[in-house]
Design a protein around this motif. Structure first.
Motif, PDB file in Angstrom:
ATOM      1  N   GLY A  12      -4.075  -7.072  -5.996  1.00  0.00           N
ATOM      2  CA  GLY A  12      -2.869  -7.045  -5.172  1.00  0.00           C
ATOM      3  C   GLY A  12      -2.978  -6.257  -3.888  1.00  0.00           C
ATOM      4  N   ILE A  13      -4.174  -6.105  -3.365  1.00  0.00           N
ATOM      5  CA  ILE A  13      -4.377  -5.357  -2.127  1.00  0.00           C
ATOM      6  C   ILE A  13      -3.638  -6.018  -0.962  1.00  0.00           C
ATOM      7  CG2 ILE A  13      -6.122  -4.643  -0.427  1.00  0.00           C
ATOM      8  CD1 ILE A  13      -8.009  -4.262  -2.871  1.00  0.00           C
ATOM      9  N   GLY A  14      -3.646  -7.330  -0.907  1.00  0.00           N
ATOM     10  CA  GLY A  14      -2.860  -8.055   0.086  1.00  0.00           C
ATOM     11  C   GLY A  14      -3.580  -8.488   1.345  1.00  0.00           C
ATOM     12  N   LEU A  15      -4.905  -8.308   1.404  1.00  0.00           N
ATOM     13  CA  LEU A  15      -5.632  -8.761   2.601  1.00  0.00           C
ATOM     14  C   LEU A  15      -5.473 -10.263   2.809  1.00  0.00           C
ATOM     15  CD1 LEU A  15      -8.963  -6.721   2.384  1.00  0.00           C
ATOM     16  CD2 LEU A  15      -7.076  -6.410   3.978  1.00  0.00           C
ATOM     17  N   CYS A  16      -5.405 -11.012   1.733  1.00  0.00           N
ATOM     18  CA  CYS A  16      -5.253 -12.460   1.850  1.00  0.00           C
ATOM     19  C   CYS A  16      -3.925 -12.812   2.509  1.00  0.00           C
ATOM     20  CB  CYS A  16      -5.380 -13.135   0.492  1.00  0.00           C
ATOM     21  SG  CYS A  16      -4.216 -12.531  -0.754  1.00  0.00           S
ATOM     22  N   GLU A  17      -2.877 -12.113   2.132  1.00  0.00           N
ATOM     23  CA  GLU A  17      -1.551 -12.372   2.696  1.00  0.00           C
ATOM     24  C   GLU A  17      -1.519 -12.031   4.186  1.00  0.00           C
ATOM     25  OE1 GLU A  17       2.923 -11.657   1.158  1.00  0.00           O
ATOM     26  OE2 GLU A  17       1.697  -9.843   1.302  1.00  0.00           O
ATOM     27  N   VAL A  18      -2.217 -11.001   4.578  1.00  0.00           N
ATOM     28  CA  VAL A  18      -2.283 -10.607   5.987  1.00  0.00           C
ATOM     29  C   VAL A  18      -3.124 -11.612   6.780  1.00  0.00           C
ATOM     30  CG1 VAL A  18      -3.157  -8.842   7.570  1.00  0.00           C
ATOM     31  CG2 VAL A  18      -1.922  -8.169   5.518  1.00  0.00           C
TER      32      VAL A  18
END
Length: 63
Positions: A12-18
């Motif tokens: 769930g780090i979120g680099l993909c969403e960014v």
């Protein structure tokens, strides 16, 4: 091209969403989800970047 998220690896780090916000989102469960399982051709570069930069290797592309 189909995008897959292995939720057993996602932290769930979120680099993909960014990197590709039109394709990935972090859900209420704290894990990444592909909001488009088959992104448009114009989104390919962003998706590839997200897959390549995922620190846990949770993202993949099936051709």
């Amino acid at each position: 091209m189909k995008v897959k998220v292995d939720t057993t690896k996602c932290s769930g780090i979120g680099l993909c969403e960014v990197t590709a916000p039109s394709v990935f989102e972090i859900g209420d469960d704290g894990q990444a989800h592909a909001i488009k399982s088959e992104p448009a051709q114009g989104e390919r570069a962003e998706v590839e970047e997200a897959v390549n930069n995922c620190p846990t290797g949770a993202l993949s592309i099936d051709e």
